[in-house]
Design an enzyme around this catalytic site. Structure first.
Site, mmCIF file in Angstrom:
data_model
loop_
_atom_site.group_PDB
_atom_site.id
_atom_site.type_symbol
_atom_site.label_atom_id
_atom_site.label_comp_id
_atom_site.label_asym_id
_atom_site.label_seq_id
_atom_site.Cartn_x
_atom_site.Cartn_y
_atom_site.Cartn_z
ATOM 1 N N HIS A 141 0.839 -1.203 0.000
ATOM 2 C CA HIS A 141 0.000 0.000 0.000
ATOM 3 C C HIS A 141 0.873 1.253 0.000
ATOM 4 C CE1 HIS A 141 -3.462 2.533 1.441
ATOM 5 N NE2 HIS A 141 -2.454 3.223 1.962
ATOM 6 N N GLU A 142 1.880 1.270 0.869
ATOM 7 C CA GLU A 142 2.746 2.443 0.968
ATOM 8 C C GLU A 142 3.633 2.600 -0.271
ATOM 9 O OE1 GLU A 142 2.104 4.500 3.205
ATOM 10 O OE2 GLU A 142 0.852 3.201 4.447
ATOM 11 N N HIS A 145 1.687 4.314 -2.920
ATOM 12 C CA HIS A 145 1.626 5.771 -2.756
ATOM 13 C C HIS A 145 2.821 6.431 -3.452
ATOM 14 C CE1 HIS A 145 -1.860 6.547 -0.382
ATOM 15 N NE2 HIS A 145 -1.469 5.854 0.669
ATOM 16 N N GLU A 216 -6.315 6.812 -1.281
ATOM 17 C CA GLU A 216 -6.212 5.655 -0.390
ATOM 18 C C GLU A 216 -6.869 4.423 -0.995
ATOM 19 O OE1 GLU A 216 -4.441 5.285 2.375
ATOM 20 O OE2 GLU A 216 -3.713 7.294 1.898
#
Length: 285
Positions: A141-142, A145, A216
């Site tokens: 997930h990070e 980003h 997100e």
């Protein structure tokens, strides 16, 4: 408003400075097309630059407040796994290897930050209390980003919003008095501009946070792709059931969990609720 932290306050300060400069230098952007264009370029440039420095300041404050220990070489098996996983996912995502850090907290959380120089920092709690497959999904997930350049997108979006706040504040202060055929003195017009800045800044903050929530959802989908969808869902479910300890306010926008809020406060949340995120991942399974 607290949840906007340094990022919102620094941008509000910028708009106030622009209004001060506009008022006290006697710029007249509503009478000349050339003047309008000149001020437009200057305000856009300053808005983007200020948003960028606000972001850099947030990154510095994150390192300072969380006291992340940056890893160069692994000191144990857990650190070795963390560095290897981030390296693998960065390679799959096609991005340069970010800095990797660990900060001391029993809370399970992680955040990514960076424009030209990126970093990922995770909590001790995430490393030691979350199963490896789920922790890998959180790291994915990070990484997403960073791969999607979400931080530069937030900076650019905030810069454009700053531009809108400035012009709406200036023009509305003229329009309101013109509508009621009032000839205000300079002090009254200036007060009206400041009031408009506050109103439009709150609205711009809500728009920025709505944009952040969309990022997100996209990072969740990307994290599921870099790991496994069931692991991403399980990680969010684990976070949803955890006793909640948030990141510092100024870094909530960059974390995996964000902030908890209800009612009107939800408008100013950087993250969707975990229930929403879990539901969307399950629907796309």
């Amino acid at each position: 408003m607290k949840r906007m932290g340094w990022f919102f306050l620094s941008n509000l300060a910028l708009i106030l400075l622009l209004v001060f400069a506009y008022h006290f230098t006697g710029a007249d952007i509503h009478q000349s097309a050339l003047g309008f264009f000149e001020v437009l370029v200057v305000v856009l440039f300053v808005s983007l630059l200020s948003a960028y420095f606000a972001f850099l300041f947030s990154r510095y404050k994150a390192k300072q407040s969380l006291e992340s220990k940056m890893l160069n070489t692994p000191g144990n098996d857990v650190e070795g796994w963390l560095l290897a996983t981030v390296a693998k996912q960065a390679r799959l995502a096609g991005i340069p290897l970010p800095e990797v850090g660990i900060y001391d907290s029993a809370d399970m959380n992680a955040y990514a930050s960076g424009v030209s120089h990126s970093m990922i920092s995770v909590s001790n709690g995430l490393l030691f209390f979350m199963p490896r497959a789920e922790a890998e999904a959180v790291l994915g997930h990070e990484i997403c980003h960073l791969a999607y350049r979400d931080m530069p997108k937030l900076i650019a979006y905030q810069g454009v919003l700053n531009l809108g706040v400035f012009y709406l504040s200036v023009f509305s202060s003229y329009a309101v008095f013109a509508l009621f055929l009032i000839q205000p003195d300079e002090i009254l017009r200036f007060i009206a501009m400041l009031f408009a800045v506050l109103v439009f800044s709150v609205l711009s903050a809500a728009l920025l946070m709505r944009f952040s929530r969309q990022l997100e959802f996209r990072a969740d989908e990307g994290g599921a792709g870099l790991s496994q969808r069931p692991a991403m869902i399980a990680a969010l479910e684990r976070l949803n059931g955890e006793r909640y300890t948030p990141l510092p306010e100024k870094m909530a926008v960059f974390g995996i969990k964000g902030s908890l809020a209800s009612g009107v406060k939800r408008i100013f949340m950087s993250h969707p609720s975990l229930d929403e995120r879990i539901s969307l991942l399950k629907r796309h399974a």
